[in-house]
Design an enzyme around this catalytic site. Structure first.
Site, short mmCIF file in Angstrom:
data_model
loop_
_atom_site.label_atom_id
_atom_site.label_comp_id
_atom_site.label_asym_id
_atom_site.label_seq_id
_atom_site.Cartn_x
_atom_site.Cartn_y
_atom_site.Cartn_z
N LYS A 146 43.91 -2.50 -50.15
CA LYS A 146 44.29 -3.79 -50.72
C LYS A 146 45.09 -3.61 -52.00
O LYS A 146 46.14 -4.24 -52.20
CB LYS A 146 43.04 -4.64 -50.97
CG LYS A 146 43.34 -6.02 -51.54
CD LYS A 146 42.89 -6.10 -52.99
CE LYS A 146 43.12 -7.48 -53.57
NZ LYS A 146 42.64 -7.58 -54.98
N ASP A 196 42.12 -10.00 -49.38
CA ASP A 196 40.84 -9.84 -50.06
C ASP A 196 39.83 -10.79 -49.42
O ASP A 196 40.12 -11.44 -48.42
CB ASP A 196 40.98 -10.09 -51.56
CG ASP A 196 41.52 -11.49 -51.88
OD1 ASP A 196 41.56 -12.34 -50.97
OD2 ASP A 196 41.89 -11.71 -53.04
#
Length: 224
Positions: free
Chosen positions: A128, A146
């Site tokens: 991420k 996320d």
């Protein structure tokens, strides 16, 4: 049942979501304050399990101390930790910042690499974080997912993935590649403003109600 109250098809949902988010946030700014790829990398690392607002209150003092890997590599870990303590997980994060700064100096001439594998080898940098840096610092198409984006994607019927990895794959398949970098930020801003965990349960905000006008019960989302 009239067409006006039918739930939208997936293709219709994708089209509406793109149009709605683009109208609301045509030029979404990066919420983390930074000046280059390195300061963005550190800020995203600090944002793990911490709000962007909190990170933005901490990074001015940190970057006054050192705003490049050459200087940060010389700062004792305990000094980094003292500054970033409000962000949480400060022992792990301060060590990661120190080690990755040394790695950037020793392995990449002090530059943040524009390379997925090299980025994800840095301590504290998962997929991420690497996605945010690649997309926002280097303009490489990426879709950082996320837990918040994972939640909204389920509410909007874009994925039934049990984790962020599957959700990322589903979103990339549904949305055109040229939209990914902005869309990541647009969804974040929309979630904060209209479709937060407490503010909408899948039946309240404009996108949820438009996509699913027949939804009567809260949408149960799978946590990653």
């Amino acid at each position: 049942m009239s067409d006006a109250v039918k739930n939208l098809s997936k293709a219709e949902r994708v089209k509406f979501i793109l149009q709605r988010l683009q109208s609301l946030y045509p030029n979404p700014p990066i919420p983390l304050h930074h000046k280059d790829a390195y300061t963005l990398l550190v800020a995203v690392l600090l944002s793990a399990q911490c709000t962007d607002e909190r990170v933005n209150t901490v990074t001015p003092a940190l970057f006054e101390l050192a705003d490049n890997p050459f200087d940060m590599a010389k700062v004792p870990v305990e000094n980094i930790q003292a500054i970033i303590r409000p962000c949480g997980l400060s022992p792990q994060k301060s060590k990661a910042i120190s080690v990755l700064s040394n790695m950037l100096v020793n392995e990449h001439n002090g530059q943040v690499p524009q390379d997925w594998d090299a980025l994800e080898r840095l301590p504290g940098v998962g997929h991420k974080t690497a996605s945010v840096v690649m997309s926002q610092a280097f303009g490489v198409p990426a879709f950082a997912v996320d837990t918040h984006i994972h939640r909204l994607a389920q509410r909007w019927g874009l994925t039934n993935g049990k984790n962020v990895v599957q959700t990322e794959k589903d979103l990339k398949r549904l949305f055109p590649q040229e939209s990914w970098n902005a869309l990541h930020l647009q969804i974040i801003y929309y979630g904060r403003e209209f479709c937060s965990a407490r503010g909408c349960d899948g039946t309240v905000c404009d996108i949820c109600r438009t996509c699913y006008p027949n939804r009567k019960k809260p949408k149960i989302v799978l946590k990653p």
